[in-house]
Enzyme design. Structure first.
Site, PDB file in Angstrom:
ATOM      1  N   GLY A 169     -27.924  -1.681 -14.577  1.00 41.10           N
ATOM      2  CA  GLY A 169     -26.793  -1.112 -14.270  1.00 41.10           C
ATOM      3  C   GLY A 169     -25.171  -1.532 -14.225  1.00 41.10           C
ATOM      4  N   GLY A 170     -24.471  -2.074 -13.638  1.00 40.97           N
ATOM      5  CA  GLY A 170     -23.092  -2.471 -13.761  1.00 40.97           C
ATOM      6  C   GLY A 170     -22.704  -3.576 -14.898  1.00 40.97           C
ATOM      7  N   GLY A 404     -14.170  13.132 -50.579  1.00 40.28           N
ATOM      8  CA  GLY A 404     -14.339  12.990 -48.999  1.00 40.28           C
ATOM      9  C   GLY A 404     -13.842  11.417 -49.057  1.00 40.28           C
TER      10      GLY A 404
HETATM   11  C1  HXC Z   1     -29.010  -9.677  -4.939  1.00 42.39           C
HETATM   12  C2  HXC Z   1     -30.622 -10.012  -6.296  1.00 42.39           C
HETATM   13  C3  HXC Z   1     -30.213  -9.219  -7.348  1.00 42.39           C
HETATM   14  C4  HXC Z   1     -29.689  -8.682  -6.631  1.00 42.39           C
HETATM   15  C5  HXC Z   1     -31.914  -9.866  -8.415  1.00 42.39           C
HETATM   16  N1  HXC Z   1     -32.549 -10.755  -7.176  1.00 42.39           N
HETATM   17  N2  HXC Z   1     -31.614  -8.747  -8.434  1.00 42.39           N
HETATM   18  N3  HXC Z   1     -30.310  -9.661  -5.260  1.00 42.39           N
HETATM   19  N4  HXC Z   1     -28.943  -8.021  -5.561  1.00 42.39           N
HETATM   20  N5  HXC Z   1     -28.874  -7.042  -7.496  1.00 42.39           N
HETATM   21  C6  HXC Z   1     -32.758 -11.948  -6.561  1.00 42.39           C
HETATM   22  C7  HXC Z   1     -34.046 -11.324  -6.474  1.00 42.39           C
HETATM   23  O1  HXC Z   1     -34.027 -11.365  -5.353  1.00 42.39           O
HETATM   24  C8  HXC Z   1     -34.602 -12.978  -6.115  1.00 42.39           C
HETATM   25  O2  HXC Z   1     -34.530 -13.676  -5.817  1.00 42.39           O
HETATM   26  C9  HXC Z   1     -33.546 -13.559  -7.564  1.00 42.39           C
HETATM   27  O3  HXC Z   1     -32.642 -13.135  -7.761  1.00 42.39           O
HETATM   28  C10 HXC Z   1     -34.519 -13.423  -9.329  1.00 42.39           C
HETATM   29  O4  HXC Z   1     -34.919 -12.453  -9.106  1.00 42.39           O
HETATM   30  P1  HXC Z   1     -37.246 -12.333  -9.173  1.00 42.39           P
HETATM   31  O5  HXC Z   1     -36.849 -10.462  -9.032  1.00 42.39           O
HETATM   32  O6  HXC Z   1     -37.237 -12.408  -8.417  1.00 42.39           O
HETATM   33  O7  HXC Z   1     -36.741 -11.982 -10.906  1.00 42.39           O
HETATM   34  P2  HXC Z   1     -37.644 -10.797 -12.112  1.00 42.39           P
HETATM   35  O8  HXC Z   1     -38.766 -10.774 -11.650  1.00 42.39           O
HETATM   36  O9  HXC Z   1     -36.816 -11.808 -13.558  1.00 42.39           O
HETATM   37  O10 HXC Z   1     -36.576  -9.754 -12.228  1.00 42.39           O
HETATM   38  C11 HXC Z   1     -35.402  -9.438 -12.719  1.00 42.39           C
HETATM   39  C12 HXC Z   1     -34.981  -8.442 -12.418  1.00 42.39           C
HETATM   40  C13 HXC Z   1     -35.071  -7.644 -10.763  1.00 42.39           C
HETATM   41  C14 HXC Z   1     -35.095  -7.543 -13.602  1.00 42.39           C
HETATM   42  C15 HXC Z   1     -33.275  -8.090 -12.744  1.00 42.39           C
HETATM   43  O11 HXC Z   1     -34.647  -9.170  -9.887  1.00 42.39           O
HETATM   44  C16 HXC Z   1     -34.289  -6.269 -10.571  1.00 42.39           C
HETATM   45  O12 HXC Z   1     -34.537  -5.901 -10.553  1.00 42.39           O
HETATM   46  N6  HXC Z   1     -33.191  -6.688  -9.841  1.00 42.39           N
HETATM   47  C17 HXC Z   1     -32.970  -5.436  -9.166  1.00 42.39           C
HETATM   48  C18 HXC Z   1     -32.130  -4.457 -10.123  1.00 42.39           C
HETATM   49  C19 HXC Z   1     -30.467  -4.189  -9.702  1.00 42.39           C
HETATM   50  O13 HXC Z   1     -31.338  -2.673  -9.453  1.00 42.39           O
HETATM   51  N7  HXC Z   1     -29.746  -4.342  -9.697  1.00 42.39           N
HETATM   52  C20 HXC Z   1     -28.695  -3.358  -8.940  1.00 42.39           C
HETATM   53  C21 HXC Z   1     -27.761  -2.651 -10.583  1.00 42.39           C
HETATM   54  S1  HXC Z   1     -27.487  -0.997 -10.366  1.00 42.39           S
HETATM   55  P3  HXC Z   1     -35.391 -14.188  -4.579  1.00 42.39           P
HETATM   56  O14 HXC Z   1     -34.999 -14.774  -3.150  1.00 42.39           O
HETATM   57  O15 HXC Z   1     -36.340 -13.792  -4.136  1.00 42.39           O
HETATM   58  O16 HXC Z   1     -35.930 -15.574  -5.614  1.00 42.39           O
HETATM   59  C22 HXC Z   1     -25.405  -1.615 -10.143  1.00 42.39           C
HETATM   60  C23 HXC Z   1     -24.684  -0.694 -10.107  1.00 42.39           C
HETATM   61  C24 HXC Z   1     -23.332  -0.869 -10.123  1.00 42.39           C
HETATM   62  O17 HXC Z   1     -25.414  -2.496 -10.834  1.00 42.39           O
HETATM   63  C25 HXC Z   1     -22.338   0.256 -10.965  1.00 42.39           C
HETATM   64  C26 HXC Z   1     -21.046   0.083 -11.028  1.00 42.39           C
HETATM   65  C27 HXC Z   1     -20.615   0.845 -12.456  1.00 42.39           C
END
Ligand code: HXC
Length: 510
Positions: A169-170, A404
């Site tokens: 994402g971002g 070229g």
């Molecule tokens: C809040 C988050 C988080 C997020 C992870 N965590 N991503 N908390 N916001 N974006 C937290 C989890 O809840 C978890 O907390 C801890 O971090 C570790 O994550 P896990 O899932 O246990 O780790 P893992 O299995 O290694 O997976 C990592 C991951 C997954 C693949 C990154 O966490 C994930 O898919 N996260 C979401 C990714 C996502 O969709 N992000 C938004 C993108 S959109 P706890 O407390 O449960 O341990 C974006 C838009 C911006 O970024 C655009 C700007 C141009």
């Protein structure tokens, strides 16, 4: 006083623990180091000055008001690498998955602003789940604030991103705005949308590694500039790269003591080019024999291998090297090679790094796939990059410089400062066989006649002298003396002054 000192020590201890032992163990279990361990490896011992250690987010939704961790998932500050300063930020995956909140982005912005103001490179170490989902638009805005600063700093200070974990994402766009991206095999990946979204939208089944792992981005997409086996190796190589780079566009290249001899003669280079013009040879041999102590930091070594780009030193001062590689596709320029070399040339020009171009190129790659893929526009990128570059440009034609591609590869006509050719150089519109087939298409008879015409063309044009007689080549040099010639020219060009006409910015064919 004693109480407050004790409180400071305790607060620091808690902040340094990030998400705590459980999350640190999980991080190690994934084969990754923590943000602080990475900083320790990157910087000189005891040189890290942390900033904003106690910053916390102010999120009020989804129970976040009760979950605060000092530092808020990113460690920021500055330190030194071999005595030279850098700013850095390192996302801490143990804290809310390293996700970006408003407070987190403000910490990054602060070091970005300081780095720009003070003319010091900035390194971002990424390992993050993207936008803090509980924060919504504040997180989106926070990313844009990072992007804006990346863009303004581009060409002013070097910006490097280490992708050392998830990056989605971002988080992918900030790296893409920086000068170089390095990844770690098997533990890092980058994509705009992850495998889950891909499945929903396109019905494709793909793993994170297949979608955006280090291999994909260093061999297919060219988003990343290099990949390493683990965090330790990646950070050691980053230290090596930083040593080559200027602090900013105002400082000029760094100078290191060199133990190599400027006039080192490399007799083996006299036989590097084979007698048969269709036989390949390894251009990397010339690169490593030319630069100080054979020390060369290659960029994008697994992508478009028909062109080599990277940094070396001559007499202790950094140079950018661009070289056609006859071992791959005969060193032809295609769209990928043109884009790769163009971006590198522009980086060097931004930061006053002289460019040494080693030429053995049979032309641009013909074919529908290249033309449909925009070869004209991609080739023009390289042409544009060389033509606008005002840094010292030294060119050595070792063998083919056809068509070229002769023009493009830092020719005299594009303000090359010193253009050398080896005696084996062939500077012509095309190879003899192709030329004869076109010129004598209607009149040519038997094989004997073709052979005679071909050898006539070879004698007339496939040498360096026609160009040298016109001054397009400054001198025909012995291969063994290449290092000395290049070094002496670079020394002479240290005070080169050349300005392009004023413009708001150019319009490179993107
Ligand atoms: C809040 C988050 C988080 C997020 C992870 N965590 N991503 N908390 N916001 N974006 C937290 C989890 O809840 C978890 O907390 C801890 O971090 C570790 O994550 P896990 O899932 O246990 O780790 P893992 O299995 O290694 O997976 C990592 C991951 C997954 C693949 C990154 O966490 C994930 O898919 N996260 C979401 C990714 C996502 O969709 N992000 C938004 C993108 S959109 P706890 O407390 O449960 O341990 C974006 C838009 C911006 O970024 C655009 C700007 C141009």
């Amino acid at each position: 006083m004693r109480d407050i000192v004790a409180e400071l020590a305790e607060r620091r201890r808690i902040a340094r623990l990030g998400g705590g032992e459980k999350y640190i163990d999980a991080q190690h279990g994934r084969g990754k180091l923590t943000a602080r361990e990475r900083i320790d490896l990157l910087l000189d011992p005891d040189s890290f000055e942390e900033i904003d250690m106690f910053v916390e987010h102010d999120g009020q939704e989804f129970g976040m008001q009760d979950k605060k961790i000092p530092g808020d998932g990113v460690v920021t500050g500055w330190g030194t690498v071999n005595g030279r300063p850098i700013y850095l930020y390192a996302k801490d995956f143990t804290v809310f998955g390293g996700s970006l909140s408003k407070a987190h982005s403000k910490k990054i912005n602060k070091v970005q602003d300081m780095a720009l103001r003070n003319g010091v490179p900035i390194i971002g170490i990424l390992d993050s789940g993207g936008a803090r989902i509980q924060e919504g638009v504040d997180a989106l805005g926070g990313y844009a604030e990072v992007f804006q600063r990346n863009t303004l700093a581009s060409g002013v200070i070097p910006q490097i991103t280490m992708v050392m974990g998830p990056c989605a994402g971002g988080d992918v766009y900030s790296p893409a705005l920086t000068d170089f991206i390095f990844m770690v095999r098997n533990t890092s990946y980058m994509f705009v949308t992850g495998p889950g979204v891909v499945k929903t939208v396109t019905n494709e089944e793909v793993t994170a590694e297949e979608l955006g792992g280090a291999k994909v981005h260093t061999t297919k997409s060219s988003v990343a500039d290099g990949a390493y086996d683990n965090d330790v190796e990646a950070l050691a190589e980053l230290r090596r790269l930083i040593d080559f780079l200027p602090l900013s566009n105002q400082t000029g290249v760094p100078e290191q003591p060199s133990h190599d001899v400027r006039d080192r003669v490399e007799e083996s280079l006299d036989t590097l080019v084979p007698d048969n013009p269709n036989m390949p040879y390894n251009m990397m041999e010339l690169v490593t024999k030319m630069v100080d102590e054979g020390d060369f930091f290659e960029i994008q070594k697994d992508f478009a291998k028909n062109v080599i780009v990277g940094f070396g030193r001559i007499e202790g001062r950094t140079v950018g090297v661009v070289a056609n590689q006859p071992m791959v596709l005969a060193g032809v320029l295609d769209s990928d090679a043109s884009r790769k070399a163009a971006r590198f040339v522009r980086f060097c020009d931004c930061f006053d790094i002289p460019i040494v171009t080693l030429v053995d190129v049979p032309g641009f790659l013909p074919g529908t796939s290249q033309e449909y893929g925009g070869l004209i526009k991609h080739g023009a990128k390289l042409l544009f990059a060389y033509a606008e570059a005002t840094v010292p440009k030294i060119t050595v034609i070792t063998r083919k410089a056809y068509g070229g591609a002769y023009d493009v590869m830092a020719s005299k006509h594009l303000r090359g400062d010193m253009n050398y050719a080896w005696p084996t150089a062939e500077i012509a519109v095309m190879g003899a066989k192709g030329a004869v087939e076109i010129i004598f298409r209607s009149s040519i008879g038997n094989d004997e006649e073709i052979a005679a015409r071909t050898s006539e063309y070879e004698d007339k044009f496939l040498n360096p002298f026609v160009a040298a007689e016109r001054g397009y080549i400054d001198e025909v040099i012995m291969p063994r003396n290449t290092r000395r010639r290049v070094a002496r020219s670079l020394a002479l060009l240290r005070n080169k002054k050349l300005d392009n006409p004023w413009k708001k910015h150019d319009n490179i064919p993107l």
